[in-house]
Every structure is written in structure tokens, then in C-alpha cells.
Design an enzyme around this catalytic site. Sequence first.
Site, PDB file in Angstrom:
ATOM      1  CD  GLN A   1      -2.535   1.758   0.359  1.00 24.69           C
ATOM      2  OE1 GLN A   1      -3.197   0.956  -0.288  1.00 24.69           O
ATOM      3  NE2 GLN A   1      -2.529   3.053   0.077  1.00 24.69           N
TER       4      GLN A   1
ATOM      5  CD  GLN B   1      -3.716   7.870  -1.880  1.00 26.39           C
ATOM      6  OE1 GLN B   1      -4.442   6.910  -2.078  1.00 26.39           O
ATOM      7  NE2 GLN B   1      -4.078   9.086  -2.169  1.00 26.39           N
TER       8      GLN B   1
ATOM      9  N   GLY C   1     -10.963   0.431   1.680  1.00 21.86           N
ATOM     10  CA  GLY C   1     -12.015  -0.160   0.870  1.00 21.86           C
ATOM     11  C   GLY C   1     -11.430  -0.482  -0.494  1.00 21.86           C
ATOM     12  N   GLY C   2     -10.783   0.509  -1.063  1.00 20.39           N
ATOM     13  CA  GLY C   2     -10.159   0.314  -2.362  1.00 20.39           C
ATOM     14  C   GLY C   2      -8.983   1.245  -2.517  1.00 20.39           C
ATOM     15  CG  MET C   3      -4.413   1.975  -3.315  1.00 21.90           C
ATOM     16  SD  MET C   3      -4.514   3.704  -2.782  1.00 21.90           S
ATOM     17  CE  MET C   3      -3.571   4.504  -4.068  1.00 21.90           C
ATOM     18  CD  GLU C   4      -6.419   6.110  -5.733  1.00 20.45           C
ATOM     19  OE1 GLU C   4      -6.912   5.372  -4.866  1.00 20.45           O
ATOM     20  OE2 GLU C   4      -6.022   7.267  -5.493  1.00 20.45           O
ATOM     21  CG  ASN C   5      -2.523   0.413  -6.313  1.00 19.19           C
ATOM     22  OD1 ASN C   5      -1.986   1.454  -5.967  1.00 19.19           O
ATOM     23  ND2 ASN C   5      -2.898  -0.521  -5.450  1.00 19.19           N
TER      24      ASN C   5
ATOM     25  CG  HIS D   1     -14.059   6.252  -4.930  1.00 22.65           C
ATOM     26  ND1 HIS D   1     -14.450   7.482  -4.458  1.00 22.65           N
ATOM     27  CD2 HIS D   1     -12.738   6.144  -4.631  1.00 22.65           C
ATOM     28  CE1 HIS D   1     -13.411   8.085  -3.900  1.00 22.65           C
ATOM     29  NE2 HIS D   1     -12.358   7.287  -3.990  1.00 22.65           N
ATOM     30  CD  GLU D   2     -10.850   3.040  -4.909  1.00 26.07           C
ATOM     31  OE1 GLU D   2      -9.915   3.758  -5.316  1.00 26.07           O
ATOM     32  OE2 GLU D   2     -11.382   3.202  -3.791  1.00 26.07           O
TER      33      GLU D   2
ATOM     34  CG  HIS E   1      -9.099   7.573  -7.564  1.00 26.38           C
ATOM     35  ND1 HIS E   1      -8.796   8.876  -7.233  1.00 26.38           N
ATOM     36  CD2 HIS E   1      -9.595   7.001  -6.432  1.00 26.38           C
ATOM     37  CE1 HIS E   1      -9.105   9.076  -5.947  1.00 26.38           C
ATOM     38  NE2 HIS E   1      -9.598   7.955  -5.447  1.00 26.38           N
TER      39      HIS E   1
ATOM     40  CD  GLU F   1      -9.392   9.936  -2.602  1.00 29.88           C
ATOM     41  OE1 GLU F   1     -10.499   9.521  -3.003  1.00 29.88           O
ATOM     42  OE2 GLU F   1      -8.334   9.272  -2.693  1.00 29.88           O
TER      43      GLU F   1
ATOM     44  CG  ASP G   1      -2.832   8.101   7.214  1.00 24.56           C
ATOM     45  OD1 ASP G   1      -3.029   7.927   6.003  1.00 24.56           O
ATOM     46  OD2 ASP G   1      -3.145   7.291   8.103  1.00 24.56           O
TER      47      ASP G   1
ATOM     48  CE1 TYR H   1     -11.165  10.456   1.323  1.00 23.20           C
ATOM     49  CE2 TYR H   1     -12.146   9.237  -0.487  1.00 23.20           C
ATOM     50  CZ  TYR H   1     -11.137   9.390   0.439  1.00 23.20           C
ATOM     51  OH  TYR H   1     -10.106   8.498   0.469  1.00 23.20           O
TER      52      TYR H   1
ATOM     53  NE  ARG I   1     -13.681  -0.239   3.651  1.00 24.03           N
ATOM     54  CZ  ARG I   1     -14.762  -0.223   2.883  1.00 24.03           C
ATOM     55  NH1 ARG I   1     -15.499  -1.330   2.770  1.00 24.03           N
ATOM     56  NH2 ARG I   1     -15.106   0.863   2.238  1.00 24.03           N
TER      57      ARG I   1
HETATM   58  N1  BES Z   1      -7.140   6.579  -2.532  1.00 20.57           N
HETATM   59  C1  BES Z   1      -8.094   6.172  -1.581  1.00 20.57           C
HETATM   60  C2  BES Z   1      -7.508   5.365  -0.459  1.00 20.57           C
HETATM   61  C3  BES Z   1      -6.441   6.095   0.335  1.00 20.57           C
HETATM   62  C4  BES Z   1      -6.634   7.382   0.761  1.00 20.57           C
HETATM   63  C5  BES Z   1      -5.274   5.453   0.658  1.00 20.57           C
HETATM   64  C6  BES Z   1      -5.645   8.011   1.485  1.00 20.57           C
HETATM   65  C7  BES Z   1      -4.294   6.085   1.375  1.00 20.57           C
HETATM   66  C8  BES Z   1      -4.470   7.377   1.790  1.00 20.57           C
HETATM   67  C9  BES Z   1      -9.216   5.377  -2.228  1.00 20.57           C
HETATM   68  O1  BES Z   1      -9.547   5.803  -3.498  1.00 20.57           O
HETATM   69  C10 BES Z   1     -10.445   5.557  -1.389  1.00 20.57           C
HETATM   70  O2  BES Z   1     -10.885   6.665  -1.281  1.00 20.57           O
HETATM   71  N2  BES Z   1     -10.977   4.491  -0.791  1.00 20.57           N
HETATM   72  C11 BES Z   1     -12.160   4.524   0.026  1.00 20.57           C
HETATM   73  C12 BES Z   1     -13.341   3.984  -0.716  1.00 20.57           C
HETATM   74  C13 BES Z   1     -14.150   4.983  -1.432  1.00 20.57           C
HETATM   75  C14 BES Z   1     -15.403   4.332  -1.983  1.00 20.57           C
HETATM   76  C15 BES Z   1     -14.499   6.209  -0.655  1.00 20.57           C
HETATM   77  C16 BES Z   1     -11.963   3.616   1.210  1.00 20.57           C
HETATM   78  O3  BES Z   1     -10.934   2.959   1.275  1.00 20.57           O
HETATM   79  O4  BES Z   1     -12.835   3.539   2.047  1.00 20.57           O
HETATM   80 ZN    ZN Z   2     -10.435   7.681  -3.547  1.00 25.17          ZN
END
Ligand code: BES
Ligand code: ZN
Length: 624
Positions: free
Chosen positions: A159, A161, A288-292, A315-316, A319, A338, A395, A403, A579
Site C-alpha cells: 500500500q 499512498q 475499501g479500495g486503492m486506485e492502483n 470510485h476507484e 481515479h 478525492e 494521513d 471527499y 479495513r
Molecule cells: N485513494 C483512496 C484510499 C487512500 C486514501 C489510501 C488516502 C491512502 C491514503 C481510495 O480511493 C479511497 O478513497 N478508498 C475509500 C473507498 C471509497 C469508496 C471512498 C476507502 O478505502 O474507504
Molecule cells: Zn479515492
Amino acid sequence: MKYYLILISILIFSLIACKQENSSSSQRPAVLTASDAHSFARPEEVVTTHLTLDLNMNFDSKTITGTAVHTIQNHGADTFIVDTKGLMIEEVRLDDSDKSVTPLFGEEDAILGRALKIPVSRKTKTVAIKYSVPRDAAALGWLEPVQTAGKTSPFLYTQGQAILTRTWIPVQDSPGIRFTYEATIHVPPGLMAAMSATNPQQRSSDGVYRFKMDRPVPAYLIALAVGDFDFSPIGKRTGVYAEPPVVEKATYEFADMEKMVEIAEGLYGPYLWDRYDVIILPPSFPFGGMENPKLTFATPTVIAGDRSLVSLIAHELAHSWSGNLVTNATWNDFWLNEGFTTYFENRIMEALYGKEYADMLALLGYQDLQKTVEDLGKGSDDTHLLLDLGGRDPDDGMNSIAYEKGAFFLKRLEQAAGREKFDAFLREYFESHKFQSMSTAGFVSYLKENLLEPNKLDINVDAWVSGSGIPADCPVIESDRFVKVEAVVKTFIKGTPAADLPVREWTTHEWLHFIRHLPKDLNQRKMENLDATFSFSRSGNSEIAVAWYELAIRNTTPDNNYAVAIMPQIEGFLTQVGRRKYLLPLYRAMKESGRLEEAQRIFLASRQNYHSVSNNTLSELLGV
Ligand code: BES
Ligand code: ZN
């Protein structure tokens, strides 16, 4: 005559300039000049243009050894600086010298790690760093077989980001620096590997995998997963990777993925990353997800069985434009990633499932925003879109403000300009800034010049970007379906038994609204009645289960001990799932309702199932 000569030379000059600009957007990375408080790199001096990795994944020792070869562009300096955190550097070699060079480490910073300063010459083209990664590297999730769905093979995922890539690769770890990459990854034979790059669909017989990412990306988007997983196609350029016991469910859940890509392209222009695949990771994945790029990393908790949580995939996928094509220049500009993505996600959901559905999602988002503003304080600087995270872990800035306030700002712009003009504006924004980074100031001036001024729109941009709380002109979302849910809550409170409530057609989002609207002091009998009827505490839908658990925990009073009754389920969930978005509200609720010790006990027993991202947040919350 003289005029002609001048004109012709201007023409020739601008042609050359144009050509260079074009080639710089597709091949040469855009160099960030504004500085990034979270990286030691000095890209204006020496910058990476391409990275070649050759890495051995040692599952027994949970370590990585190998080399990272940087192709660099030197603007006339004698030192190449990369970010590292916890890495052991064994040797550094330059292409223009026979001997290895002696790098210097900068001072250690608790958040940023250490700068690695490598002496280079004007002629140096490549810098090869031989290094190893210790087992506690913060980016890495090394899992034992028991922590996977299949229970037979170990698993590894990374991971990156926001600033974790430097814990497994010595790299210029700033979102404003982009480079292409390729990798050779050695894994135990039998295991599969996938990256944010061109991916195999079959396992290799010798455990060697080769990857290529030929579009420039920032370091935080380099990602790797290794484990026992298979590929299953969905459409012609979409598919899922998942462990064998999960792959069928995942294929069912994401059936609409190909359609999502088409819809997204229809909205904001061509998908420029070839394939779009998703990998389902084990439950410890902290997000939840990471947009690699090319390969979204996702939590298994998105698989509800009824496709009701797939807005996460929208969402991903979004990105791939906002974030991966046009990238926040620094983590202070995180809302550009975001907020845009949350807006875009909602547009995909609207196109796919209709406005009613999308409005419910947007309203839930608005509720999250209100709650975050309340928690941070209406006047807090952390409620600004443009953040000031210098000296802090990025962080800290990663909450609903970026968002939801970001998305509502774009909704406000859409409302003012009209959808057609706003969509055209966004399409052009992505097209003209693709493979580049963008700062908040850069966006604001682009916005004024290309949308606000030509259309004579009067929007208080400053209040949105640099003001606190929720601006007065924030669009209001109305949802008839949620109004009905609120009426059902009232009926229930007045005494109608759960079984007689008109809930037959409800979607997940109506259920969430229902649970969020239940009074915080609902008595034990009523909670039992709801749970016995709707099985919230055993719900396979993680969003519903977590909303219910939080209500139950917060609602512990002398005459309501419902939380105690369902503690085994809550504890089971906390042990299994890593998560952070779920763990944090549940542990916090326990702490704030007199159950700190129990929370500490569960955390200590479960933390080996969490990634460092979740562990760090929780350890701070619980003081252990
Ligand atoms: N890029 C983010 C995850 C992230 C943010 C990783 C900051 C590290 C630092 C990803 O796109 C994201 O926003 N994930 C959300 C899900 C989304 C549906 C809002 C999550 O993980 O909950
Ligand atoms: Zn995101």
C-alpha cells in the site's frame, strides 16, 4: 521583410516549444517545482524518469532484496536525492563509473524517513541501488496462510499512498514526480503476482513475473500483490483477480464493471490505461479500495453478494482520471484527487442505476461530511479543502472533507454552470492536464479562466477552498426515498413491530439511513426486535453490520445491554477485518462508552491481522 523573418522565427520557435511540450506530457514526466513538504527529493535538480525493479520476495523471512535502477534526468546538479524509510542500502552504482559510489543519508525524520543523497555527474544516466527491505516495512502486508481465504498459501500486498512507497523502494516519493516503470519480481513457484502495470492472467511456472507500466505515474501508485489468486474475465478489458474461494463471488459482484468503464469514458474522455482489473485482497487490507493504475486493490468486504456496494468500484475507476491522470501536486491538494473522484463516482452511479439511487449515496456522503465537520470543529483549518499538512503525517488530512466537501464543491459548480458546460469543462481539464500534477492554486485559476469568467458565474471559490465548515451555498440533496425511511423510523418508535414495517423494496442505502436515524437511546427490547427481524448483526453486508454495531456499542446504558449480547459478532468482525474505515468507528465507540479496556484487549489480540496503516491509527486511539 524584417517582420516576415521575425514572424517565421516565432512560428518555428513555437512549433518546437509545442513539440517539446507534447513529448513532455507523454514521455518526459512533468517536474514539480512547488515544493512538497513530504518528500526530500529535489526534482528541479535531478529527477527520475524511469524505474527498473528487480526484486526477490522472501516469504520465509518476510523481506525483500533486490535493486532499483533509476534512469535520471540531471538539470545540472551533483546530487540525486531519493526518499527512503527503514531501507538497508547495500550498494549504489552509476552507469558512468566503474566503482560504486558512497551515498549519504540525511537526518532521520519520524514521519518522512531519510533522504538518500547520491553523488552523480552531469553524464550519469542511471543509478542502481541495491537494497533490502526489513520485515516491518510499513507499506507491506505479509500474511500467513490462515489470514487468507484459501488458508493454504501466504500473501503479500503493498500500500503506497500516501508516503509508504519509500518503505519498500528507494524512490522520489512525491505525487508531483512521475516516471514509467518496469519490474521483474521473483516469487515462490506456484504463486501469482500482479502489479499496477501490465499483468499476467496465468501463473508462471518458475515464479518469475515481468511487468511494465509505460505511462508515467507517481511513486504512490506503484503496487504489488503476490499470493494464490486467479484471474476471471468480466468484459473485454475488465476482469477480477481473487483467491480461488472468492473468485466466483467477485465475478458475480462486479458484473457491471465493463459498463462502468464505458460510462466513465462517455462522461470524461477515453480510458488511457488499457485494461481495468480489480484484485480482491484478504480482509486485512486497510482500505475499501486503492486506485492502483490498471489494477484496483480492493477489500473483500465490498462483496455483499447483491452488488450493493459497487459504488466503491466506480470510485476507484474514476481515479483513473482524477488522481491517476491528473494527480494532486502535494498531499495538501488531496481534495483534487478525492473530491473530484467522489463527484465522478456519483455521476457513474447515476448513469448506471438512476438519479434516485445516486442521490441516496450523495446524501449519505453529506451526512458523513456533517459528522466530520462536527468532530473536527466548524472553525477548524482541517475542514478546508486546501490543507496545510507540513510537519504532520499526510494521513491526518485524509477524512471526509477532501471527499465530500470536495464533491459538493463540484456539484455546486455543476449547479451554477449547468451539467453540459460543466462536463465539457471537466473533459477538457482531464485532456489538457493528463499525466501531470495539479495544485489547488493551478486548478482555481484554470477554473476561473475556463468556466467562471467566460460564463460570468459568481461563486465564492475561496469560501470552498480556504474557508472552514460547510459553505452556505452547498447544494441540498433531496431524497423521497430517505424521507419515507424517516417516516418508517417514526412508526417503529411509536410501537409498530419490526415485522410490520414497510421495508420490502429497500436497498442497502435505505437500510443505512434507517440505522443512522434510529434514536441513540433505543431500548434493548426494540433493538432485539429489529435484530431478530432483520438480522443486522449477522448481516453479510459490512456497511449495515458496522452501522448496527456502532449503534449498539454507543447505546449501552444501565437498562440497555444489547451490545453485550452481540459482542461475539462484533469481536469476530474486529478480529477478521482490517479495513480502517470500519475499525476506527467501532473502537472509538467502545472507548467513548466506557469499554476502553475491552477495546484494548480485542485490539491487542487482533492487531496481527491489521496492516500498519490501521494499526498506527488504532494504537494512537487506544493508547496501546
Ligand atoms: N485513494 C483512496 C484510499 C487512500 C486514501 C489510501 C488516502 C491512502 C491514503 C481510495 O480511493 C479511497 O478513497 N478508498 C475509500 C473507498 C471509497 C469508496 C471512498 C476507502 O478505502 O474507504
Ligand atoms: Zn479515492
